[in-house]
Motif scaffolding. Structure first.
Motif: not given
Length: 207
Positions: A62, A83, A88, A90, A104, A106-108, A128, A132
């Motif tokens: 992460t 990615s 993972r 953040l 924080w 998550r980047y998607s 989070l 986090a």
């Protein structure tokens, strides 16, 4: 075991804010003088270094990172390179009110971002919380400059120093090549970083 999360401070390292203000102005002026081509090439080079990092950046890792604004080094392709390795990622979310530890999420992908406080692109997913970072292995930190002792020069608000204190992770300051210098002014609240990442030199371990 990474030890970058604990500040190392001595009396001789403490200087006033005036020295930091001067160095910020110097670094900012240099960045403003860079061409768009130079910034884009630097961003591409930074992304390539992800594939030869000195520590693991793979599926069970992460990472906390950031989205550059203005002339800051980096790009969304840097996040996508992480990615691509199933890391993972953040990203920070600036809390309301006075400077405080960052939240924080998550980047998607680019579609998950929106413009929020200070004009920053931030993720829209579940928040989070500041804690986090306790589960993060590597933190890529924006900086105006960094010295070989691990002193990072930020913009002065203190969001990252508040966020990183006590965190056990590898801290990497992302800067341009000429922003890795021998010495910067240091204060007791500054959190030491263990690495610099520059477009031309890649990952540089700091003292």
């Amino acid at each position: 075991m990474p030890t970058a999360g604990r500040p190392r401070v001595s009396g001789c390292e403490v200087t006033g804010n005036a020295a930091k203000t001067q160095r910020r102005a110097e670094f900012s002026a240099r960045r403003a003088a860079m061409s768009m081509y130079e910034r884009e090439q630097a961003a591409a080079d930074l992304s390539e270094w992800i594939y030869s990092a000195p520590f693991r950046l793979e599926y069970d890792v992460t990472v906390a990172a950031y989205i550059p604004i203005g002339t800051e080094p980096g790009s969304l392709s840097f996040l996508d390179a992480l990615s691509d390795r199933d890391v993972r990622v953040l990203l920070p979310v600036v809390p309301d009110g006075a400077p405080a530890p960052l939240d924080w999420a998550r980047y998607s992908g680019e579609s998950s971002l929106e413009t929020r406080r200070f004009g920053l692109l931030e993720p829209t997913g579940t928040l989070l919380g500041p804690d986090a970072l306790d589960a993060v292995d590597v933190v890529f930190v924006p900086a105006l400059g960094v010295d070989r002792r691990g002193t990072r020069l930020g913009r002065g608000a203190g969001y990252y120093d508040r966020s990183l204190t006590g965190v056990r992770a590898e801290f990497v300051a992302v800067v341009y090549d000429d922003e890795l210098v021998d010495e910067l002014p240091r204060e007791p609240t500054d959190v030491r970083v263990g690495w610099a990442l520059t477009p031309g030199r890649g990952f540089v371990e700091l003292e």
